[in-house]
Write a protein that holds these residues in place. Structure first.
Motif, mmCIF file in Angstrom:
data_model
loop_
_atom_site.group_PDB
_atom_site.id
_atom_site.type_symbol
_atom_site.label_atom_id
_atom_site.label_comp_id
_atom_site.label_asym_id
_atom_site.label_seq_id
_atom_site.Cartn_x
_atom_site.Cartn_y
_atom_site.Cartn_z
ATOM 1 N N GLU A 4 0.831 -1.201 0.000
ATOM 2 C CA GLU A 4 0.000 0.000 0.000
ATOM 3 C C GLU A 4 0.877 1.267 0.000
ATOM 4 O O GLU A 4 0.593 2.231 -0.715
ATOM 5 C CB GLU A 4 -0.903 0.001 1.225
ATOM 6 C CG GLU A 4 -1.830 1.188 1.298
ATOM 7 C CD GLU A 4 -2.678 1.175 2.555
ATOM 8 O OE1 GLU A 4 -3.182 2.259 2.900
ATOM 9 O OE2 GLU A 4 -2.825 0.104 3.176
ATOM 10 N N TYR A 5 1.953 1.266 0.764
ATOM 11 C CA TYR A 5 2.876 2.395 0.808
ATOM 12 C C TYR A 5 3.534 2.624 -0.552
ATOM 13 O O TYR A 5 3.599 3.753 -1.032
ATOM 14 C CB TYR A 5 3.946 2.153 1.886
ATOM 15 C CG TYR A 5 5.046 3.191 1.860
ATOM 16 C CD1 TYR A 5 4.832 4.461 2.385
ATOM 17 C CD2 TYR A 5 6.285 2.909 1.299
ATOM 18 C CE1 TYR A 5 5.819 5.418 2.354
ATOM 19 C CE2 TYR A 5 7.285 3.860 1.259
ATOM 20 C CZ TYR A 5 7.051 5.110 1.798
ATOM 21 O OH TYR A 5 8.032 6.053 1.755
ATOM 22 N N LEU A 6 4.017 1.578 -1.189
ATOM 23 C CA LEU A 6 4.651 1.700 -2.499
ATOM 24 C C LEU A 6 3.654 2.156 -3.558
ATOM 25 O O LEU A 6 3.997 2.954 -4.439
ATOM 26 C CB LEU A 6 5.307 0.386 -2.899
ATOM 27 C CG LEU A 6 6.549 -0.011 -2.098
ATOM 28 C CD1 LEU A 6 7.025 -1.404 -2.513
ATOM 29 C CD2 LEU A 6 7.650 1.007 -2.287
ATOM 30 N N ARG A 8 0.994 4.052 -3.074
ATOM 31 C CA ARG A 8 0.787 5.486 -2.852
ATOM 32 C C ARG A 8 1.997 6.287 -3.321
ATOM 33 O O ARG A 8 1.866 7.358 -3.903
ATOM 34 C CB ARG A 8 0.529 5.767 -1.383
ATOM 35 C CG ARG A 8 -0.834 5.370 -0.931
ATOM 36 C CD ARG A 8 -1.065 5.785 0.484
ATOM 37 N NE ARG A 8 -2.361 5.311 0.952
ATOM 38 C CZ ARG A 8 -2.821 5.499 2.162
ATOM 39 N NH1 ARG A 8 -2.078 6.157 3.047
ATOM 40 N NH2 ARG A 8 -3.990 5.050 2.504
ATOM 41 N N LEU A 9 3.181 5.779 -3.065
ATOM 42 C CA LEU A 9 4.404 6.467 -3.469
ATOM 43 C C LEU A 9 4.478 6.608 -4.984
ATOM 44 O O LEU A 9 4.782 7.672 -5.510
ATOM 45 C CB LEU A 9 5.626 5.707 -2.941
ATOM 46 C CG LEU A 9 6.992 6.339 -3.218
ATOM 47 C CD1 LEU A 9 7.136 7.621 -2.412
ATOM 48 C CD2 LEU A 9 8.089 5.358 -2.881
ATOM 49 N N PHE A 10 4.157 5.541 -5.696
ATOM 50 C CA PHE A 10 4.217 5.571 -7.159
ATOM 51 C C PHE A 10 3.104 6.406 -7.778
ATOM 52 O O PHE A 10 3.202 6.809 -8.930
ATOM 53 C CB PHE A 10 4.191 4.158 -7.734
ATOM 54 C CG PHE A 10 5.475 3.409 -7.538
ATOM 55 C CD1 PHE A 10 6.684 3.970 -7.918
ATOM 56 C CD2 PHE A 10 5.494 2.149 -6.959
ATOM 57 C CE1 PHE A 10 7.881 3.293 -7.742
ATOM 58 C CE2 PHE A 10 6.678 1.461 -6.777
ATOM 59 C CZ PHE A 10 7.873 2.033 -7.160
ATOM 60 N N VAL A 12 1.760 9.287 -5.973
ATOM 61 C CA VAL A 12 1.899 10.665 -5.498
ATOM 62 C C VAL A 12 3.130 11.357 -6.077
ATOM 63 O O VAL A 12 3.070 12.532 -6.449
ATOM 64 C CB VAL A 12 1.918 10.691 -3.952
ATOM 65 C CG1 VAL A 12 2.289 12.070 -3.439
ATOM 66 C CG2 VAL A 12 0.573 10.264 -3.404
ATOM 67 N N VAL A 13 4.262 10.671 -6.181
ATOM 68 C CA VAL A 13 5.495 11.305 -6.668
ATOM 69 C C VAL A 13 5.332 11.815 -8.102
ATOM 70 O O VAL A 13 5.666 12.976 -8.384
ATOM 71 C CB VAL A 13 6.696 10.365 -6.499
ATOM 72 C CG1 VAL A 13 7.907 10.902 -7.233
ATOM 73 C CG2 VAL A 13 7.010 10.158 -5.036
#
Length: 90
Positions: A4-6, A8-10, A12-13
């Protein structure tokens, strides 16, 4: 949890990078260099500005009753023609 973190990272960035790039592009397009209040009592008035690529501009400037065509580049400012008002209406 890490997936889930990855995810969101992919998402949002690139979104933040796109917003930054888009705002810089829009700022460059809208930046004309024209005075905010053209009716002010300044001795120099920019009548028109044309961007020539990324390195230069053509400016039509009125100074002391004369109309002057200026070339502006990274190397400096050059007067290309003067008294344009008289020549255009003759």
């Amino acid at each position: 949890m890490i997936v889930e973190y990855l995810l969101r990272l992919f998402l949002v960035v690139p979104l933040i990078g796109g917003l930054a790039w888009g705002s810089l592009w829009l700022w460059k397009r809208l930046q004309l260099g024209l005075p905010v209040k053209p009716e002010s009592n300044r001795p120099v008035r920019v009548i028109d500005a044309v961007t020539l690529g990324t390195n230069g501009k053509l400016l039509v400037v009125e100074f002391n009753g004369d109309t002057i065509l200026l070339g502006v580049s990274r190397n400096g400012i050059s007067r290309l023609a003067s008294n344009l008002h008289n020549e255009m209406h003759a």
